[in-house]
Write a protein that holds these residues in place. Sequence first.
Motif, PDB file in Angstrom:
ATOM      1  N   LYS A  30      24.159  28.257  35.986  1.00 10.99           N
ATOM      2  CA  LYS A  30      25.045  29.422  35.921  1.00 10.99           C
ATOM      3  C   LYS A  30      26.334  29.254  36.712  1.00 10.99           C
ATOM      4  N   GLU A  84      21.521  41.227  38.633  1.00 13.15           N
ATOM      5  CA  GLU A  84      22.011  42.329  37.812  1.00 13.15           C
ATOM      6  C   GLU A  84      21.704  43.665  38.472  1.00 13.15           C
ATOM      7  N   VAL A  98      34.064  49.196  28.185  1.00 16.52           N
ATOM      8  CA  VAL A  98      34.725  47.988  28.676  1.00 16.52           C
ATOM      9  C   VAL A  98      35.810  47.618  27.695  1.00 16.52           C
ATOM     10  N   LYS A 101      39.307  43.103  30.567  1.00 20.00           N
ATOM     11  CA  LYS A 101      38.889  42.922  31.956  1.00 20.00           C
ATOM     12  C   LYS A 101      38.974  44.220  32.744  1.00 20.00           C
ATOM     13  N   ILE A 117      37.689  44.589  36.479  1.00 21.81           N
ATOM     14  CA  ILE A 117      36.462  43.813  36.670  1.00 21.81           C
ATOM     15  C   ILE A 117      36.817  42.537  37.441  1.00 21.81           C
ATOM     16  N   GLU A 119      36.620  38.729  39.207  1.00 19.40           N
ATOM     17  CA  GLU A 119      36.264  37.402  38.711  1.00 19.40           C
ATOM     18  C   GLU A 119      34.812  37.098  39.077  1.00 19.40           C
ATOM     19  N   ILE A 121      32.158  38.440  37.668  1.00 17.58           N
ATOM     20  CA  ILE A 121      31.303  39.585  37.366  1.00 17.58           C
ATOM     21  C   ILE A 121      31.466  39.930  35.889  1.00 17.58           C
ATOM     22  N   ALA A 122      30.352  40.226  35.234  1.00 12.73           N
ATOM     23  CA  ALA A 122      30.378  40.662  33.833  1.00 12.73           C
ATOM     24  C   ALA A 122      29.771  42.059  33.762  1.00 12.73           C
ATOM     25  N   ILE A 123      30.454  42.960  33.072  1.00 10.77           N
ATOM     26  CA  ILE A 123      29.962  44.323  32.905  1.00 10.77           C
ATOM     27  C   ILE A 123      29.797  44.578  31.411  1.00 10.77           C
ATOM     28  N   VAL A 124      28.614  45.065  31.036  1.00 13.86           N
ATOM     29  CA  VAL A 124      28.316  45.375  29.642  1.00 13.86           C
ATOM     30  C   VAL A 124      27.943  46.842  29.560  1.00 13.86           C
ATOM     31  N   THR A 134      26.365  42.094  35.919  1.00 14.22           N
ATOM     32  CA  THR A 134      25.706  40.819  36.160  1.00 14.22           C
ATOM     33  C   THR A 134      26.665  39.846  36.826  1.00 14.22           C
ATOM     34  N   GLY A 135      26.082  38.906  37.562  1.00 14.11           N
ATOM     35  CA  GLY A 135      26.858  37.871  38.228  1.00 14.11           C
ATOM     36  C   GLY A 135      25.936  36.947  38.999  1.00 14.11           C
TER      37      GLY A 135
END
Length: 177
Positions: A30, A84, A98, A101, A117, A119, A121-124, A134-135
């Motif tokens: 990852k 998460e 979303v 970014k 958002i 760097e 980090i992912a947001i869904v 998540t990250g």
Amino acid sequence: MSRIGKKPVAVPAGVTASLDGQTVKAKGPKGELAFLVPDLVSVSLDAGLVKVQPRDESKPARAQWGMSRTMVSNIFVGVTKGFEKKLEINGVGYKAAVAGKVLKLSLGYSHDVDFPIPEGIAIVASKPTELLITGIDKQKVGQVAAEIREYRGPEPYKGKGVKYAGEFIFRKEGKKK
């Protein structure tokens, strides 16, 4: 004696761990993370195990011993599985979306709240009322979740606002005649 600090951390399969002075580095599927172990704690890497020991029996050294071991463990979990946090949005008209970014939050204010958002980090937003953050960095994921929750925390009467999934909101009774 720290019960957590005594246990060595096993390097998971598929992860390359290296020790550079007091810095533990982990590279996995990852991504790549590093943790600088405090000077009061010694760290060693041998045979796929990372061992953390206090340099002396002082109270600050013992306090940082267990924390350092947990941080090393967290970087290994982060580069293999990731972390998460789930947030739920309750309230009429409260929603999230979303857009690139930017996370757009409608939380009952006269304007929409735009959250950039960060760097890594992912947001869904699977539903308009659910967010999944998540990250690979546990601290960063938790901080982003806390910042989003801070815009409109859950209130105690109807429970409206942003809350963590599974969080219990203590409810108050309303006015009586």
